[in-house]
Design an enzyme around this catalytic site. Sequence first.
Site: not given
Length: 375
Positions: A156, A224, A319, A352-353
Site C-alpha cells: 500500500s 477510518r 483488491d 487490499h488487506d
Amino acid sequence: MESNSVGLVTPRTFTFGSVEEPMVLESGRTLGPVDIVYETYGEPNADRSNAILICHALSGDHHAAGHHDPHDRRSGWWDNMIGPGKGFDTNRYWVICSNIIGGCKGSTGPVSIHPATGEPYRLAFPVVTIGDMVEAQKRLLDHLQVRRLYSMAGGSMGGFQVLEWALRYPERVRSAICIASAARLSAQAIAFNTVGRSAITRDPEWHAGGYEGRGPEQGLATARMVGHITYLSEILLDAKFGRRLQSADRFCYNFTNEFAIESYLNYKGSAFTERFDANSYLYITKAMDYFDISRSYGPLKQAFARVAARCLFVSYSSDWLFPTSQTKEMVRAMLCNSKPVSFIEVDSPYGHDAFLVEEEKLTRIVSGFLEGVAR
C-alpha cells in the site's frame, strides 16, 4: 512467545538536523530537528549488506515484529512475516522498520513539539510527501552505515516508499518488493481520502487542528470506517457479514446499528481513535494523494529506466483500491526497459488487506524472490 518470534524488541530513536541546519522538504519548507523511531530484527553481517528495509502503510508504524514487553498481547503488525525462518528470515537478514515522518508513533509529526514554540506543531507542521519520508529513511540508513539495501518491501503506502526509493536512490537498492500498490493514487482513492479528511475537519472538536487531548474522535472514527471499507472486498463482506442483523431477528425501525457490518465498522472506527492522531491522518493521506511517479519522473517507461533493483510486484485479485491493472502498468514499464522483474497476482478474497492477512502465501513468494536475488 513463539519459537520463531524475534522476541522482545526495543524501539530506538535517531535524530538528525537542527533549527540551524534543517531538512529541506519538497515543498521548500524546512524541518529540524527530526526524530526517526525505528526497530531492527536479526543481526547485520560484517559489511551490512544483508539489510532489508520494511516500509509501513498508512496506519502502521515502526513496530513490525516481536513484542515490547513479556505481557504485550499484540505483536508487531507484520510479525508473521519477520522472524527466524519466516519470509524475511532474521537468521539471514537484518530487518529495519522505521516510523514515517508525519506520523504519530514517535517520529517527528504534528504531535511533536515545535522547537520555536515549545507546543505541539499541530497544523504548523509542514506538509510532507512520500519523497520526504524516503529522504528521512535515507538519513537513518546512513546513520546505520547501510550503503546498499539487500532488499526493501512495503504494501500500500509502503509500496509507494519502495517505488520512491528505487527511483530516487537506484544505486542504494539491490532488490525491491512492491505489494498491493501503484504508481499513483487513482481519482477514486483520492476521493475516499478526501471524505475521510472532511469527516475530521468538520468535527466540531477539531478546532482547526488545535485540539487538546482526544480531539475529533467522531471525525477520525468516520474516516477510518470509510478507509476500512476500501481495504476489504465485496466477496469478504458478503461472506463474513451479509445482511445479518447483530442481535435481533427483526428490524427495530430506528437508526441504531442493527446490521452486523454496522457494528463491525463502528468498532474499527472507535478502536482506531485509541491509537492514532487525527492531524497525522490528514498529513499522511495528503502525502499519499500527492504521490505520482509520472509527475516526478516522467512517463512510466521513462521513469522506470532509472531503476537498478531487481523488482517483485505482488497484487491481489479482489483488491479494488489498488487493482492488478495498476500493478501491470509498472511491470510493463520495467519490461520495456529490459529490467529484471517478477510479478504475481494472488487469488484472494481478502481485498487490499490480503497482504496483512494471507501471510503464508506471501511468505512463499517473498522467500523465493529473496533466494533468487542471492543467486
